[in-house]
Design an enzyme around this catalytic site. Sequence first.
Site, PDB file in Angstrom:
ATOM      1  N   GLU A   1      32.275  32.693  32.499  1.00  0.00           N
ATOM      2  CA  GLU A   1      33.527  32.873  31.774  1.00  0.00           C
ATOM      3  C   GLU A   1      34.295  33.984  32.449  1.00  0.00           C
ATOM      4  O   GLU A   1      33.705  34.997  32.855  1.00  0.00           O
ATOM      5  CB  GLU A   1      33.257  33.289  30.317  1.00  0.00           C
TER       6      GLU A   1
ATOM      7  N   TYR B   1      35.945  32.715  42.468  1.00  0.00           N
ATOM      8  CA  TYR B   1      35.093  31.620  41.977  1.00  0.00           C
ATOM      9  C   TYR B   1      35.591  30.260  42.482  1.00  0.00           C
ATOM     10  O   TYR B   1      34.782  29.395  42.824  1.00  0.00           O
ATOM     11  CB  TYR B   1      35.025  31.649  40.449  1.00  0.00           C
TER      12      TYR B   1
HETATM   13  C1  LIG Z   1      36.493  40.135  41.522  1.00  0.00           C
HETATM   14  C2  LIG Z   1      35.762  41.091  42.492  1.00  0.00           C
HETATM   15  C3  LIG Z   1      34.276  40.994  42.206  1.00  0.00           C
HETATM   16  C4  LIG Z   1      36.057  40.636  43.930  1.00  0.00           C
HETATM   17  O1  LIG Z   1      35.266  41.442  44.810  1.00  0.00           O
HETATM   18  P1  LIG Z   1      35.655  41.601  46.371  1.00  0.00           P
HETATM   19  O2  LIG Z   1      34.449  42.097  47.088  1.00  0.00           O
HETATM   20  O3  LIG Z   1      36.881  42.389  46.476  1.00  0.00           O
HETATM   21  O4  LIG Z   1      35.947  40.068  46.768  1.00  0.00           O
HETATM   22  P2  LIG Z   1      36.040  39.489  48.256  1.00  0.00           P
HETATM   23  O5  LIG Z   1      36.539  40.534  49.185  1.00  0.00           O
HETATM   24  O6  LIG Z   1      34.769  38.810  48.589  1.00  0.00           O
HETATM   25  O7  LIG Z   1      37.204  38.422  48.069  1.00  0.00           O
HETATM   26  C5  LIG Z   1      36.957  37.027  48.015  1.00  0.00           C
HETATM   27  C6  LIG Z   1      38.224  36.307  47.593  1.00  0.00           C
HETATM   28  O8  LIG Z   1      38.516  36.599  46.221  1.00  0.00           O
HETATM   29  C7  LIG Z   1      39.949  36.662  46.060  1.00  0.00           C
HETATM   30  N1  LIG Z   1      40.345  38.025  45.701  1.00  0.00           N
HETATM   31  C8  LIG Z   1      39.565  39.135  45.698  1.00  0.00           C
HETATM   32  N2  LIG Z   1      40.298  40.196  45.266  1.00  0.00           N
HETATM   33  C9  LIG Z   1      41.534  39.738  45.014  1.00  0.00           C
HETATM   34  C10 LIG Z   1      42.717  40.343  44.509  1.00  0.00           C
HETATM   35  N3  LIG Z   1      42.763  41.654  44.216  1.00  0.00           N
HETATM   36  N4  LIG Z   1      43.806  39.565  44.333  1.00  0.00           N
HETATM   37  C11 LIG Z   1      43.775  38.248  44.610  1.00  0.00           C
HETATM   38  N5  LIG Z   1      42.677  37.608  45.093  1.00  0.00           N
HETATM   39  C12 LIG Z   1      41.571  38.345  45.274  1.00  0.00           C
HETATM   40  C13 LIG Z   1      40.543  36.289  47.384  1.00  0.00           C
HETATM   41  O9  LIG Z   1      40.697  34.875  47.402  1.00  0.00           O
HETATM   42  C14 LIG Z   1      39.468  36.753  48.344  1.00  0.00           C
HETATM   43  O10 LIG Z   1      39.517  36.142  49.581  1.00  0.00           O
HETATM   44  P3  LIG Z   1      40.482  36.772  50.736  1.00  0.00           P
HETATM   45  O11 LIG Z   1      40.223  38.245  50.785  1.00  0.00           O
HETATM   46  O12 LIG Z   1      40.054  36.035  51.959  1.00  0.00           O
HETATM   47  O13 LIG Z   1      41.873  36.458  50.280  1.00  0.00           O
HETATM   48  C15 LIG Z   1      36.259  42.550  42.347  1.00  0.00           C
HETATM   49  O14 LIG Z   1      37.668  42.564  42.388  1.00  0.00           O
HETATM   50  C16 LIG Z   1      35.801  43.221  41.065  1.00  0.00           C
HETATM   51  O15 LIG Z   1      34.720  43.816  41.011  1.00  0.00           O
HETATM   52  N6  LIG Z   1      36.633  43.154  40.008  1.00  0.00           N
HETATM   53  C17 LIG Z   1      36.280  43.762  38.724  1.00  0.00           C
HETATM   54  C18 LIG Z   1      35.135  43.050  38.050  1.00  0.00           C
HETATM   55  C19 LIG Z   1      35.455  41.580  37.811  1.00  0.00           C
HETATM   56  O16 LIG Z   1      36.556  41.212  37.432  1.00  0.00           O
HETATM   57  N7  LIG Z   1      34.428  40.720  38.011  1.00  0.00           N
HETATM   58  C20 LIG Z   1      34.504  39.298  37.776  1.00  0.00           C
HETATM   59  C21 LIG Z   1      34.618  39.033  36.327  1.00  0.00           C
HETATM   60  S1  LIG Z   1      33.779  37.602  35.774  1.00  0.00           S
END
Ligand SMILES: CC(C)(COP(=O)(O)OP(=O)(O)OC[C@H]1O[C@@H](n2cnc3c(N)ncnc32)[C@H](O)[C@@H]1OP(=O)(O)O)[C@@H](O)C(=O)NCCC(=O)NCCS
Length: 158
Positions: free
Chosen positions: A114, A126
């Site tokens: 979710e 995702y």
């Molecule tokens: C969501 C989260 C886990 C992503 O972690 P991350 O290590 O930055 O992700 P990645 O670098 O592997 O990014 C993978 C893809 O996700 C998407 N993405 C990641 N951050 C993004 C942002 N700020 N805005 C838009 N797309 C984003 C992009 O498609 C990205 O690919 P790209 O960099 O080639 O465009 C991180 O932002 C986080 O910890 N957020 C807070 C906790 C959270 O929301 N967890 C998920 C809830 S279920």
Amino acid sequence: MSWFGKRQPPVITDARVGDAAGLAAIHATGFERGWDALEFERMLADRLILAHLARPGGKGTPTGFAMSRLVVDEAEILSVAVSPAARRAGLATSLLQHHLGRLAAAGARKVFLEVAEDNVAAIRLYQRHGFDEIARRNAYYARAKGPPATAIVMERVL
Ligand SMILES: CC(C)(COP(=O)(O)OP(=O)(O)OC[C@H]1O[C@@H](n2cnc3c(N)ncnc32)[C@H](O)[C@@H]1OP(=O)(O)O)[C@@H](O)C(=O)NCCC(=O)NCCS
């Protein structure tokens, strides 16, 4: 961003009960209501829960984790989070690839999760890992400011 020449590549390992405080610290940076170290201890001690964490170069403070509950052949991703300083460098991508591989090896055939509909970063992450929306839960996440947010339920068949 590539890991080469910028920072040490992440090493992903199983998370253990002793990692609870590190995971709670990361979780607190990503969610309005963080789970505390005791909650993580309880979850990490649960044999139905699989959790993986990343450390730069395999040492020191963890910078990200993924955690799921697996019941028979269905898994639910409980949380994925990366420390703010380590974001947008592919860490969640590496963690999810590893985590989904381990879930599949442990017998998972379907994975659910979710996510808040305004969490664009997570939804994109995702979707890039093959998850599709299958339902919505209105007013699911309470918010300190503003109305509760809708949850999107996503599924991936492994
Ligand atoms: C969501 C989260 C886990 C992503 O972690 P991350 O290590 O930055 O992700 P990645 O670098 O592997 O990014 C993978 C893809 O996700 C998407 N993405 C990641 N951050 C993004 C942002 N700020 N805005 C838009 N797309 C984003 C992009 O498609 C990205 O690919 P790209 O960099 O080639 O465009 C991180 O932002 C986080 O910890 N957020 C807070 C906790 C959270 O929301 N967890 C998920 C809830 S279920």
